[in-house]
Design a protein around this motif. Structure first.
Motif, short mmCIF file in Angstrom:
data_model
loop_
_atom_site.label_atom_id
_atom_site.label_comp_id
_atom_site.label_asym_id
_atom_site.label_seq_id
_atom_site.Cartn_x
_atom_site.Cartn_y
_atom_site.Cartn_z
N MET A 190 -34.83 20.08 -95.06
CA MET A 190 -33.41 19.83 -95.40
C MET A 190 -33.13 18.63 -94.54
O MET A 190 -33.25 18.53 -93.31
N ASP A 191 -32.84 17.42 -94.94
CA ASP A 191 -32.49 16.26 -94.24
C ASP A 191 -30.94 16.23 -93.95
O ASP A 191 -30.38 15.78 -95.12
N ILE A 192 -30.47 16.52 -92.69
CA ILE A 192 -29.12 16.49 -92.84
C ILE A 192 -28.59 15.17 -91.92
O ILE A 192 -27.36 15.18 -91.70
N LYS A 193 -29.36 14.56 -91.61
CA LYS A 193 -28.95 13.18 -90.82
C LYS A 193 -27.96 12.29 -91.58
O LYS A 193 -27.84 12.23 -92.71
N GLY A 194 -26.88 11.76 -90.87
CA GLY A 194 -25.96 11.27 -91.54
C GLY A 194 -24.84 12.15 -92.17
O GLY A 194 -23.89 11.66 -92.91
N THR A 195 -24.99 13.32 -92.18
CA THR A 195 -24.08 14.27 -92.86
C THR A 195 -23.23 14.85 -91.74
O THR A 195 -23.43 15.34 -90.92
N ASN A 196 -21.68 15.03 -92.14
CA ASN A 196 -20.87 15.51 -91.32
C ASN A 196 -21.36 16.95 -90.79
O ASN A 196 -21.27 17.78 -91.71
N PRO A 197 -21.66 17.38 -89.45
CA PRO A 197 -21.86 18.70 -89.13
C PRO A 197 -21.19 19.70 -89.28
O PRO A 197 -21.31 20.88 -89.72
N GLN A 198 -19.67 19.40 -89.49
CA GLN A 198 -18.84 20.38 -89.84
C GLN A 198 -18.84 20.85 -91.40
O GLN A 198 -18.87 21.98 -91.74
N ASN A 199 -19.27 19.75 -92.18
CA ASN A 199 -19.54 20.18 -93.66
C ASN A 199 -20.84 20.91 -93.89
O ASN A 199 -20.76 21.86 -94.82
N VAL A 200 -21.84 20.75 -93.18
CA VAL A 200 -22.93 21.63 -93.24
C VAL A 200 -22.86 23.01 -92.72
O VAL A 200 -23.20 23.53 -93.41
N ASP A 201 -22.21 22.89 -91.54
CA ASP A 201 -21.88 24.53 -91.12
C ASP A 201 -20.95 25.12 -92.30
O ASP A 201 -21.34 26.24 -92.38
N ALA A 202 -20.27 24.37 -92.63
CA ALA A 202 -19.06 25.22 -93.84
C ALA A 202 -19.94 25.62 -94.80
O ALA A 202 -19.79 26.69 -95.60
N ASN B 287 -30.27 15.23 -100.90
CA ASN B 287 -29.51 14.03 -101.07
C ASN B 287 -28.24 14.32 -100.22
O ASN B 287 -27.31 14.73 -100.45
N PRO B 288 -28.35 13.84 -98.84
CA PRO B 288 -27.28 14.05 -97.76
C PRO B 288 -25.90 13.49 -98.34
O PRO B 288 -24.95 13.95 -98.21
N GLN B 289 -26.10 12.29 -99.25
CA GLN B 289 -24.71 11.78 -99.60
C GLN B 289 -23.91 12.46 -100.52
O GLN B 289 -22.83 12.71 -100.63
N LEU B 290 -24.90 13.19 -101.38
CA LEU B 290 -24.28 14.04 -102.27
C LEU B 290 -23.81 15.08 -101.76
O LEU B 290 -22.61 15.88 -102.02
N LEU B 291 -24.58 15.92 -100.62
CA LEU B 291 -23.78 16.92 -99.91
C LEU B 291 -22.47 16.70 -99.47
O LEU B 291 -21.28 17.29 -99.41
N GLU B 292 -22.43 15.29 -98.70
CA GLU B 292 -21.27 15.01 -98.07
C GLU B 292 -19.99 14.68 -99.26
O GLU B 292 -18.78 15.19 -99.00
N LYS B 293 -20.70 14.09 -100.21
CA LYS B 293 -19.46 13.83 -101.21
C LYS B 293 -18.78 15.26 -102.00
O LYS B 293 -17.67 15.43 -102.08
N MET B 294 -19.74 16.03 -102.03
CA MET B 294 -19.58 17.43 -102.64
C MET B 294 -18.42 18.00 -101.72
O MET B 294 -17.47 18.59 -102.12
N MET B 295 -18.74 18.10 -100.40
CA MET B 295 -17.92 19.04 -99.49
C MET B 295 -16.70 18.07 -99.09
O MET B 295 -15.68 18.91 -98.85
N SER B 296 -16.47 16.94 -99.39
CA SER B 296 -15.38 16.51 -99.47
C SER B 296 -14.35 16.09 -100.29
O SER B 296 -13.27 16.07 -100.36
N ALA B 297 -14.94 16.64 -101.37
CA ALA B 297 -14.08 16.89 -102.63
C ALA B 297 -12.99 17.84 -102.53
O ALA B 297 -13.10 18.82 -101.91
N PRO B 298 -11.67 17.40 -102.99
CA PRO B 298 -10.51 18.33 -102.97
C PRO B 298 -10.78 19.72 -103.50
O PRO B 298 -10.58 20.67 -102.93
N GLN B 299 -11.76 19.56 -104.75
CA GLN B 299 -12.04 20.95 -105.29
C GLN B 299 -12.85 21.86 -104.25
O GLN B 299 -12.70 23.18 -104.17
N ALA B 300 -13.66 21.29 -103.41
CA ALA B 300 -14.71 22.01 -102.59
C ALA B 300 -13.80 22.35 -101.38
O ALA B 300 -14.10 23.62 -100.97
N GLN B 301 -13.10 21.75 -101.09
CA GLN B 301 -12.09 22.13 -99.78
C GLN B 301 -11.24 23.20 -100.16
O GLN B 301 -11.08 24.19 -99.40
#
Length: 83
Positions: A1-13, A59-73
């Motif tokens: 799992m490559d989480i470089k560049g991904t917000n750690p709070q999003n990964v933890d969540a 895809n770290p960018q997809l992970l970040e985008k997914m976790m930042s979406a209002p629906q995900a929040q």
């Protein structure tokens, strides 16, 4: 799992939510995923869920985008009771 560049709070969540659904402690899930071991994470998933899971993890960018979406929040807040 490559989480470089991904917000750690999003990964933890995400790890906390997924680990709860799979019945695996978050740190054990993180360790296994960092080692490329997906057996515990995927054995309880439907094939389509497993495919999507792999897509997000690769895809770290997809992970970040997914976790930042209002629906995900909103879903995260619902699953964690607003914590």
């Amino acid at each position: 799992m490559d989480i470089k560049g991904t917000n750690p709070q999003n990964v933890d969540a995400l790890l906390k939510t997924v680990s709860g659904k799979l019945g695996i402690p978050p740190e054990k899930l993180r360790q296994e995923l960092m080692q490329g071991k997906f057996d515990n994470a995927m054995k309880n998933m439907k094939p389509e869920e497993a495919r999507k899971f792999n897509q997000v993890l690769s895809n770290p960018q997809l992970l970040e985008k997914m976790m930042s979406a209002p629906q995900a929040q909103a879903l995260y807040k619902k699953l964690t009771g607003g914590r």
